[in-house]
Design a protein around this motif. Structure first.
Motif, PDB file in Angstrom:
ATOM      1  N   ILE A 129       0.817  -1.220   0.000  1.00  0.00           N
ATOM      2  CA  ILE A 129       0.000   0.000   0.000  1.00  0.00           C
ATOM      3  C   ILE A 129       0.852   1.273   0.000  1.00  0.00           C
ATOM      4  O   ILE A 129       0.384   2.339   0.358  1.00  0.00           O
ATOM      5  CB  ILE A 129      -1.009   0.021   1.178  1.00  0.00           C
ATOM      6  N   THR A 130       2.115   1.127  -0.361  1.00  0.00           N
ATOM      7  CA  THR A 130       2.995   2.304  -0.414  1.00  0.00           C
ATOM      8  C   THR A 130       3.661   2.386  -1.783  1.00  0.00           C
ATOM      9  O   THR A 130       3.799   1.366  -2.471  1.00  0.00           O
ATOM     10  CB  THR A 130       4.112   2.208   0.652  1.00  0.00           C
ATOM     11  N   TYR A 131       4.079   3.597  -2.161  1.00  0.00           N
ATOM     12  CA  TYR A 131       4.718   3.754  -3.467  1.00  0.00           C
ATOM     13  C   TYR A 131       5.655   4.959  -3.406  1.00  0.00           C
ATOM     14  O   TYR A 131       5.233   6.051  -3.018  1.00  0.00           O
ATOM     15  CB  TYR A 131       3.641   3.983  -4.535  1.00  0.00           C
ATOM     16  N   PRO A 132       6.926   4.802  -3.793  1.00  0.00           N
ATOM     17  CA  PRO A 132       7.864   5.935  -3.692  1.00  0.00           C
ATOM     18  C   PRO A 132       7.504   7.062  -4.658  1.00  0.00           C
ATOM     19  O   PRO A 132       7.227   6.807  -5.835  1.00  0.00           O
ATOM     20  CB  PRO A 132       9.221   5.331  -4.080  1.00  0.00           C
ATOM     21  N   PHE A 133       7.534   8.294  -4.152  1.00  0.00           N
ATOM     22  CA  PHE A 133       7.194   9.446  -5.013  1.00  0.00           C
ATOM     23  C   PHE A 133       8.142   9.555  -6.200  1.00  0.00           C
ATOM     24  O   PHE A 133       7.727   9.852  -7.307  1.00  0.00           O
ATOM     25  CB  PHE A 133       7.268  10.755  -4.215  1.00  0.00           C
ATOM     26  N   ARG A 134       9.426   9.331  -5.945  1.00  0.00           N
ATOM     27  CA  ARG A 134      10.392   9.529  -7.036  1.00  0.00           C
ATOM     28  C   ARG A 134      10.118   8.564  -8.184  1.00  0.00           C
ATOM     29  O   ARG A 134      10.317   8.895  -9.342  1.00  0.00           O
ATOM     30  CB  ARG A 134      11.830   9.397  -6.519  1.00  0.00           C
ATOM     31  N   LYS A 135       9.646   7.356  -7.824  1.00  0.00           N
ATOM     32  CA  LYS A 135       9.311   6.410  -8.899  1.00  0.00           C
ATOM     33  C   LYS A 135       8.000   6.829  -9.579  1.00  0.00           C
ATOM     34  O   LYS A 135       7.873   6.755 -10.800  1.00  0.00           O
ATOM     35  CB  LYS A 135       9.194   4.992  -8.328  1.00  0.00           C
ATOM     36  N   MET A 136       7.059   7.286  -8.773  1.00  0.00           N
ATOM     37  CA  MET A 136       5.748   7.691  -9.311  1.00  0.00           C
ATOM     38  C   MET A 136       5.905   8.776 -10.386  1.00  0.00           C
ATOM     39  O   MET A 136       5.190   8.795 -11.373  1.00  0.00           O
ATOM     40  CB  MET A 136       4.900   8.222  -8.147  1.00  0.00           C
ATOM     41  N   PHE A 137       6.858   9.690 -10.168  1.00  0.00           N
ATOM     42  CA  PHE A 137       6.985  10.818 -11.100  1.00  0.00           C
ATOM     43  C   PHE A 137       8.236  10.730 -11.991  1.00  0.00           C
ATOM     44  O   PHE A 137       8.671  11.729 -12.552  1.00  0.00           O
ATOM     45  CB  PHE A 137       6.906  12.144 -10.327  1.00  0.00           C
ATOM     46  N   GLN A 138       8.769   9.495 -12.108  1.00  0.00           N
ATOM     47  CA  GLN A 138       9.897   9.287 -13.032  1.00  0.00           C
ATOM     48  C   GLN A 138       9.504   9.754 -14.431  1.00  0.00           C
ATOM     49  O   GLN A 138       8.406   9.448 -14.903  1.00  0.00           O
ATOM     50  CB  GLN A 138      10.216   7.790 -13.133  1.00  0.00           C
ATOM     51  N   GLY A 139      10.372  10.478 -15.103  1.00  0.00           N
ATOM     52  CA  GLY A 139      10.104  10.873 -16.491  1.00  0.00           C
ATOM     53  C   GLY A 139       9.209  12.101 -16.620  1.00  0.00           C
ATOM     54  O   GLY A 139       8.979  12.574 -17.733  1.00  0.00           O
ATOM     55  N   LYS A 140       8.672  12.598 -15.515  1.00  0.00           N
ATOM     56  CA  LYS A 140       7.845  13.831 -15.595  1.00  0.00           C
ATOM     57  C   LYS A 140       8.800  15.017 -15.422  1.00  0.00           C
ATOM     58  O   LYS A 140       9.221  15.332 -14.295  1.00  0.00           O
ATOM     59  CB  LYS A 140       6.775  13.871 -14.493  1.00  0.00           C
ATOM     60  N   GLN A 141       9.145  15.626 -16.552  1.00  0.00           N
ATOM     61  CA  GLN A 141      10.226  16.615 -16.557  1.00  0.00           C
ATOM     62  C   GLN A 141       9.954  17.828 -15.672  1.00  0.00           C
ATOM     63  O   GLN A 141      10.888  18.417 -15.139  1.00  0.00           O
ATOM     64  CB  GLN A 141      10.472  17.110 -18.002  1.00  0.00           C
TER      65      GLN A 141
END
Ligand SMILES: Cc1cc2nc3c(=O)[nH]c(=O)nc-3n(C[C@H](O)[C@H](O)[C@H](O)COP(=O)(O)OP(=O)(O)OC[C@H]3O[C@@H](n4cnc5c(N)ncnc54)[C@H](O)[C@@H]3O)c2cc1C
Length: 418
Positions: free
Chosen positions: A56-68
């Motif tokens: 039930i957790t997800y790292p923010f940095r992975k969530m927004f990978q590639g969003k410049q």
């Protein structure tokens, strides 16, 4: 370039970031005190060792990978300085053109100091893991003691709060006690602790339908949960929970699922706070009387929606919808176009009671039982971040419900090194 700083990556914050990702001439900075987004409605399943925290957790940095145009900033907001548009975090200063506050709520112990010190909250991943360790540790202590009073105290569980979290926790704890206790702790023989669910209202699941309230009561009663309504927890002294009717319950585990208060924000005028400390916002989620600062989700209170004149309930859907609309509105504001007022679309509410039993209220009707349980599972998988997490959660549920014997009952806590 317009810089939008968003504090809090819960349901409201991440939906706002997603709506602004990829927008030209906008730089988004997401600030959170954790480096991960998490899904509060399933915390109780982590606390009862039914699912893993990573489900039930997800790292923010992975969530927004590639969003410049999106940056993550790991830090805690300390204060807001609207006069020259910056915030101070524990990691330093951040300047903004627009600021959005989405820090949700904190556990409210209503000034009861002994509860603050010793009751077990269930609001964060840390709380859920602490609770899991606490419950498992007490089981290990219970098998070692020959003093029956001491054993009962270690095994008894008091849950304060008759809302969805309290009900779901009581149901899960009841299932664990029925299905797992004897398998894992044969030393205890037939001894099992009592589970008490204490609510100050006269019904369980107060805001839900009568059908949901009656069904939850019936199912928990069948599972052996002792339900005490119309009483409040007043104090917790020497491992005794003291109720408002004078009754005392001996327990080492008082779980506090009883109330929340809006997160603290230093630097805003006192008059911007409404009921429950929530920040009063206008129909576009702008904080009343303050330029360029918005608040969304549980943290804010909006009295402009004609269907919710007393403000919206503090629910995930409200936060999600406000986050999405504010993304569109901020783009409009920057482009000097008209903004759209927020009106909440109620998609219903639900709670799982026991294995194969849930209650569901939809805008067009209510239902309970096995189909409600399947609906609950389905609806709670969809918003989980990441496909792998959804698949892992579905597998964990399948395995745990089928076998009645998940294998996550681990006492793991980081030991401090000096
Ligand atoms: C145990 C539990 C069960 C729930 N069950 C349900 C349910 O079944 N259905 C439902 O609709 N709702 C449920 N809710 C309510 C739902 O979780 C909230 O309405 C929703 O999470 C609100 O979203 P939010 O984005 O406003 O705040 P949150 O999701 O609380 O997110 C706030 C974010 O801000 C961050 N933050 C806080 N303070 C700071 C700071 N000072 N600096 C930086 N970052 C900060 C936090 O780390 C967090 O990421 C439940 C809540 C809990 C606690």
């Amino acid at each position: 370039m317009t810089r939008i700083v968003i504090v809090g990556g819960g349901f409201a914050g991440i939906n706002l970031v997603k709506g602004l990702a990829g927008k030209k001439d906008i730089e988004v900075v997401l600030v959170d005190k954790n480096n991960y987004h998490f899904f509060p409605p399933l915390l109780y399943q982590v606390a009862t060792a039914f699912i893993e925290p990573s489900n039930i957790t997800y790292p923010f940095r992975k969530m927004f990978q590639g969003k410049q145009n999106v940056r993550f900033y790991y830090g805690t907001l300390l204060s807001v300085h609207e006069e020259d548009r910056h915030i101070i975090t524990d990691g330093g200063r951040l300047d903004y053109d627009f600021l959005v506050l989405a820090m949700g709520t904190e556990t409210n112990f209503y000034g009861l100091e002994n509860l603050k010190k010793k009751a077990l909250p269930i609001k964060t991943i840390d709380d859920a893991l602490h609770l899991r360790n606490h419950l498992l540790m007490n089981m290990e202590k219970a098998v070692k003691t020959t003093n029956l009073q001491e054993r009962a105290k270690l095994l008894n569980l008091v849950i304060a709060g008759g809302g969805p979290t309290g009900v779901e926790l009581a149901g899960m704890a009841g299932e664990m006690s029925k299905n797992i206790l004897r398998k894992d702790y044969p030393e205890l023989g037939e001894t099992a602790g009592n589970i008490y669910l204490v609510g100050s209202g006269d019904k369980l699941l107060g805001p839900m339908s009568k059908q949901a309230q009656q069904e939850s009561h019936k199912q928990l009663f069948k599972l052996g949960v002792q339900i005490k309504l119309g009483v409040a927890v007043k104090d917790y002294i020497n491992d005794e929970v003291i109720l408002s009717n004078g009754e005392k319950i001996s327990t080492c585990s008082l779980i506090w699922a009883s109330g929340v208060v809006a997160a603290e924000v230093q630097g805003l005028p006192e008059e911007s706070r409404g009921r429950g400390g929530r920040l009063k916002v206008d129909e576009y989620n702008g904080i009343s009387g303050i330029d360029r600062i918005f608040a969304i989700g549980d943290l804010c209170c909006q009295y402009t929606d004609k269907n919710y004149p007393d403000g919206h309930p503090q629910l995930a859907q409200v936060a999600i919808q406000q986050g999405k609309l504010l993304a569109a509105n901020l783009v409009n504001l920057i482009d000097e176009k008209r903004m759209k007022p927020f009106n909440y679309l109620n998609k219903g509410s639900m709670a799982i009671i026991t294995k194969y039993q849930a209650v569901v209220d939809l805008p067009f009707g209510s239902f309970t039982g096995y189909f409600a349980w399947l609906t609950w599972l389905f609806v709670h998988i969809i918003p989980i971040a990441g496909f792998r997490n959804k698949a892992k959660l579905a597998y964990n549920w399948f395995w745990s419900f089928l076998t009645n014997n998940p294998n996550l009952r681990l006492i793991i806590g980081a030991k401090k090194r000096h």
